[in-house]
Design a protein around this motif. Sequence first.
Motif, PDB file in Angstrom:
ATOM      1  N   LEU A 510      34.009 -17.426  21.098  1.00 44.09           N
ATOM      2  CA  LEU A 510      32.736 -18.119  21.023  1.00 44.09           C
ATOM      3  C   LEU A 510      31.900 -17.456  19.955  1.00 44.09           C
ATOM      4  CD1 LEU A 510      30.527 -19.982  22.357  1.00 44.09           C
ATOM      5  CD2 LEU A 510      29.899 -17.994  23.697  1.00 44.09           C
ATOM      6  N   ARG A 511      31.388 -18.241  19.046  1.00 45.11           N
ATOM      7  CA  ARG A 511      30.558 -17.684  17.983  1.00 45.11           C
ATOM      8  C   ARG A 511      29.158 -18.250  18.113  1.00 45.11           C
ATOM      9  NH1 ARG A 511      31.566 -16.080  11.950  1.00 45.11           N
ATOM     10  NH2 ARG A 511      29.578 -16.686  11.026  1.00 45.11           N
ATOM     11  N   VAL A 512      28.185 -17.329  18.196  1.00 38.70           N
ATOM     12  CA  VAL A 512      26.796 -17.759  18.385  1.00 38.70           C
ATOM     13  C   VAL A 512      25.986 -17.211  17.229  1.00 38.70           C
ATOM     14  CG1 VAL A 512      24.781 -17.588  19.872  1.00 38.70           C
ATOM     15  CG2 VAL A 512      27.050 -17.748  20.887  1.00 38.70           C
ATOM     16  N   GLN A 513      25.217 -18.100  16.610  1.00 31.88           N
ATOM     17  CA  GLN A 513      24.343 -17.675  15.504  1.00 31.88           C
ATOM     18  C   GLN A 513      22.915 -17.985  15.864  1.00 31.88           C
ATOM     19  OE1 GLN A 513      27.580 -18.686  12.087  1.00 31.88           O
ATOM     20  NE2 GLN A 513      25.525 -19.447  11.786  1.00 31.88           N
ATOM     21  N   VAL A 514      22.070 -16.966  15.767  1.00 26.63           N
ATOM     22  CA  VAL A 514      20.654 -17.168  16.062  1.00 26.63           C
ATOM     23  C   VAL A 514      19.883 -16.873  14.789  1.00 26.63           C
ATOM     24  CG1 VAL A 514      18.704 -16.421  17.439  1.00 26.63           C
ATOM     25  CG2 VAL A 514      20.982 -16.475  18.452  1.00 26.63           C
ATOM     26  N   LYS A 515      19.296 -17.913  14.243  1.00 28.89           N
ATOM     27  CA  LYS A 515      18.606 -17.742  12.972  1.00 28.89           C
ATOM     28  C   LYS A 515      17.116 -17.845  13.220  1.00 28.89           C
ATOM     29  CE  LYS A 515      18.713 -19.798   8.388  1.00 28.89           C
ATOM     30  NZ  LYS A 515      18.200 -18.571   7.766  1.00 28.89           N
ATOM     31  N   ASP A 516      16.366 -16.908  12.672  1.00 34.75           N
ATOM     32  CA  ASP A 516      14.917 -16.996  12.820  1.00 34.75           C
ATOM     33  C   ASP A 516      14.260 -16.875  11.452  1.00 34.75           C
ATOM     34  OD1 ASP A 516      13.946 -14.318  12.037  1.00 34.75           O
ATOM     35  OD2 ASP A 516      14.968 -13.639  13.830  1.00 34.75           O
ATOM     36  N   SER A 517      12.990 -17.254  11.431  1.00 34.16           N
ATOM     37  CA  SER A 517      12.261 -17.201  10.167  1.00 34.16           C
ATOM     38  C   SER A 517      11.165 -16.177  10.289  1.00 34.16           C
ATOM     39  CB  SER A 517      11.676 -18.592   9.859  1.00 34.16           C
ATOM     40  OG  SER A 517      10.865 -18.990  10.952  1.00 34.16           O
ATOM     41  N   GLY A 571      16.197  -9.758   3.466  1.00 31.74           N
ATOM     42  CA  GLY A 571      15.180  -8.784   3.086  1.00 31.74           C
ATOM     43  C   GLY A 571      13.929  -8.995   3.902  1.00 31.74           C
ATOM     44  N   LEU A 572      12.931  -8.188   3.629  1.00 30.87           N
ATOM     45  CA  LEU A 572      11.692  -8.294   4.396  1.00 30.87           C
ATOM     46  C   LEU A 572      11.021  -9.621   4.085  1.00 30.87           C
ATOM     47  CD1 LEU A 572      10.381  -4.665   4.013  1.00 30.87           C
ATOM     48  CD2 LEU A 572      10.987  -5.805   6.127  1.00 30.87           C
ATOM     49  N   GLY A 573      10.591 -10.272   5.165  1.00 31.69           N
ATOM     50  CA  GLY A 573       9.873 -11.537   5.022  1.00 31.69           C
ATOM     51  C   GLY A 573      10.784 -12.738   4.861  1.00 31.69           C
ATOM     52  N   LYS A 574      12.113 -12.508   4.893  1.00 32.88           N
ATOM     53  CA  LYS A 574      12.998 -13.655   4.671  1.00 32.88           C
ATOM     54  C   LYS A 574      13.764 -14.038   5.922  1.00 32.88           C
ATOM     55  CE  LYS A 574      13.587 -13.140  -0.238  1.00 32.88           C
ATOM     56  NZ  LYS A 574      13.529 -11.736  -0.667  1.00 32.88           N
ATOM     57  N   GLY A 575      13.344 -13.575   7.060  1.00 25.63           N
ATOM     58  CA  GLY A 575      14.013 -13.951   8.302  1.00 25.63           C
ATOM     59  C   GLY A 575      15.362 -13.262   8.427  1.00 25.63           C
ATOM     60  N   CYS A 576      15.972 -13.413   9.578  1.00 26.55           N
ATOM     61  CA  CYS A 576      17.308 -12.846   9.709  1.00 26.55           C
ATOM     62  C   CYS A 576      18.146 -13.666  10.663  1.00 26.55           C
ATOM     63  CB  CYS A 576      17.255 -11.378  10.140  1.00 26.55           C
ATOM     64  SG  CYS A 576      16.840 -11.141  11.855  1.00 26.55           S
ATOM     65  N   THR A 577      19.452 -13.442  10.575  1.00 27.38           N
ATOM     66  CA  THR A 577      20.395 -14.177  11.425  1.00 27.38           C
ATOM     67  C   THR A 577      21.214 -13.169  12.201  1.00 27.38           C
ATOM     68  OG1 THR A 577      20.602 -15.702   9.585  1.00 27.38           O
ATOM     69  CG2 THR A 577      22.170 -15.947  11.391  1.00 27.38           C
ATOM     70  N   ALA A 578      21.246 -13.361  13.500  1.00 23.09           N
ATOM     71  CA  ALA A 578      22.087 -12.506  14.345  1.00 23.09           C
ATOM     72  C   ALA A 578      23.310 -13.311  14.729  1.00 23.09           C
ATOM     73  CB  ALA A 578      21.329 -12.064  15.584  1.00 23.09           C
TER      74      ALA A 578
END
Lengths: 740, 185
Positions: A510-517, A571-578
């Motif tokens: 199972l692959r889960v991607q959580v993307k935030d801004s 980078g900073l301010g560009k959101g990240c994806t776990a």
Amino acid sequence: MDSCNCIEPQWPPDDLLMKYQYISDFFIALAYFSIPLELIYFVKKSAVFPYRWVLVQFGAFIVLCGATHLINLWTFTMHTRTVAMVMTTAKVFTAVVSCATALMLVHIIPDLLSVKTRELFLKNKAAELDREMGLIRTQEETGRHSRMLTHEIRSTLDRHTILKTTLVELGRTLALEECALWMPTRTGLELQLSYTLRQQNPVGYTVPIHLPVINQVFSSSHAVKISPKCPVARIRPAGKYMPGEVVAVRVPLLHLSNFQINDWPELSTKRYALMVLMLPSDSARQWHVHELELVEVVADQVAVALSHAAILEESMRARDLLMEQNVALDLARREAETAIRARNDFLAVMNHEMRTPMHAIIALSSLLQETELTPEQRLMVETILKSSNLLSTLINDVLDLSRLEDGSLQLDLGTFNLFAVFREVLNLIKPIASVKKLHVSLNLAPDLPEYAIGDEKRLMQTILNVVGNAVKFSKEGSISITAFVAKSELLRDSRTPEFFPVPSDNHFYLRVQVKDSGVGISPQDIPKLFTKFAQTQSTATRNSGGSGLGLAICKRFVNLMEGHIWIESEGLGKGCTAIFMVKLGIPERLNEPKLPFMPKVPTNHGPTAFPGLKVLVMDENGVSRMVTKGLLVHLGCDVTMVSSSEECLRVVSHEHKVVFMDVCVPGMDGYEVAIRINEKFTKRHERPIIVALTGNTDKVTKENCMRVGMDGIILKPVSLDKMRSVLSDLLEHRVLFEAI
Amino acid sequence: MDFVNQLQRKFIDYSSSLHREGIVDDQFTQLRKLEDENSPHFVMEVASLFFEDCEKLINNMAIALEQKQGVDFKQIEECIHQLKGSSSSIGAMRVKNACIAFRSFSGAQNREGCLRCLQQLSHEYSLLKNKLQTLFRVSVASRCLYVCLVIFCRENEHAEPFPDVLVFQLEKQIVAAGGSIPRVH
């Protein structure tokens, strides 16, 4: 003249000449007669005389000659014809025998002469053999001496003893005046007087090593005679002393690295010591060859003995070092073990002690909430409740993490509804997200199976943590959660080269991607994210609380589920994806997931599932006892109740198939009873199955139960279905080991 | 029939209120399931045993806390442990929570706190006892009514056919409320 038959002698009898002749004849006869006598006498005396025949012949010759001369005595005067006849006969015989003898002597005399030569030859040979014998004896002597010396030298491994013994023995064997050993100094440029025979403590004379005489000695493997005047021979301080002959020999000092099989040491060694031997000055002794040989042999033996001593010293030193290291390591290991034991004890205690007050606080605060409160009081109580919930979570996290690191955490596998998990997470997160005005979207791939086998609670915890982080660190924007089945080409990610998932028929990833801004993470902070207690120090996160353990725990859960978790950010301010991937099982039958936890379906749903099964229940608490009995009676068992351990041991028999005993009452030792039951029933098939009922199933309790030989452990309170499934499992397999 | 329905409804409402208020929990439901024709009064028996136990323990604890020389906290803890065990077996959730709270005070050896907890505990216990006794009364009442009805039906077979349907409905309602049908011979 008359006609007597007398013969006139030729000469007148009164003549002086006649007289002399007469006397000479007499003596000749005497001599001639005595010679054979002497011969016979001496031959008889000697043992060997090969020529007897010759002797006889010679004797006859001599006797006849004597007889002739004797008879000649009568012819000096008037003698008769008889005498003349006898005389003539004798002469004739004599002539014959003497001619025979003369002929024979021609043969005999060369023989006799050759005997003489042989004798001379043998004498020479004997002298030569004697000489050789003398030589061999001296050599043997030398050999014996050197063997003895070697024995003395090699009987000890101590360097000083070796050298001292050498000098002493050499001195004794060769009767030396003085014997000294010069060793090279550390720099290798000088020779230092290290040992002497007569002087007890040699003062440190040194001699430069590059003297020509020393070089001469070093370059030859033989003992070399040196002049008594050279510096190495001037050992005695007194001036009048005039030493005898001096001999010097080199002693190779072998290093460990110089040892090679079948390689004569002189090819590879570089350092020598010098042994100087002096004969006494007052004797006129000279150095003999065998003595020099002895000295050379001794020098070689000393070299070998010295290197053995060096090797031994080296190995002793190494062994001492190793022993020291061993001791230190042992100490360190024991300290580490003590530390680990202390930590485990601490955890075991804390596990219980920390949770109890927490429960109390939470229970009391929730009770308090039910009472009549003013608004301010209500607010205070709510804060208390929230804080204590947070603290409880924190404690659970810490304890969980310790258990994770301990390796004692195991996943509770079970079939669960995957979609429901995601929906639950969404429901939990939606209120907070809407407060922060964040838009949350969930996207489940169409090929994602609805049911899966795995640890539902921990998977939810992981997803919640990751999504929670996304919400926590975003001030605005949207959060998107995507879940899909990882295909094989996506399984190998270039960012995670050490992760090699292998899909199979029973499992999927199972692959889960959580993307935030949100605020994003700078690249150098990314590796620190998953280490516990580390937090990025940006201003936005300072107030967000939490212990920094969340992601560390998630990582460990994900690892337990044979997966991988990582975070990407530009980078900073560009959101990240776990992103994380976990391995989940595919349930086999579609109707199985509808059933609760236990994967085995109980065969009999009816109330009389176990008709007539004889069961013993041991519980001190009357109410619990009654409830357990009620459960078992409902399932059709024949229940005997006891309230104490003595009663239990008295009543238990081989008819009872199962014994339920309560072990969470302090003071009553359920474990003791289990041990005694085990002792009582030696055959395993006669022994009843022993199951513990307890209020907590931590590792210590489980270990204690397993140690005393219990077959299972059930967490109270027990529901009817649980009891039914536990009993059917037990009776089928005779072992359960844990039902929550 | 209205009366019966009302009674049934009251029973259902009452038992669900017990659950809602947190006085009893799942375990109590499990206990209710254990009632069958072999042990029709199981829950009542267990409950009465529990009440006896509880009263005894509460008395002991009260006496122990009255001691002027020195309070024996160990004995108190033992009593609490027993009470906790009993209450969790029967499914009395609030009593169990009160026990947990009590234990922390006794662990801290705080006499004042213990006294307060004991008071709370007695309060919870009386509440539970009242509620359960009411519940039993209602269930017994409905069962008696059912028995009467059935007997009435049997006796009056020749009268207008008493709707068996009603009896059947009544049975259904009793079962739905968690009770069990008593055997009528």
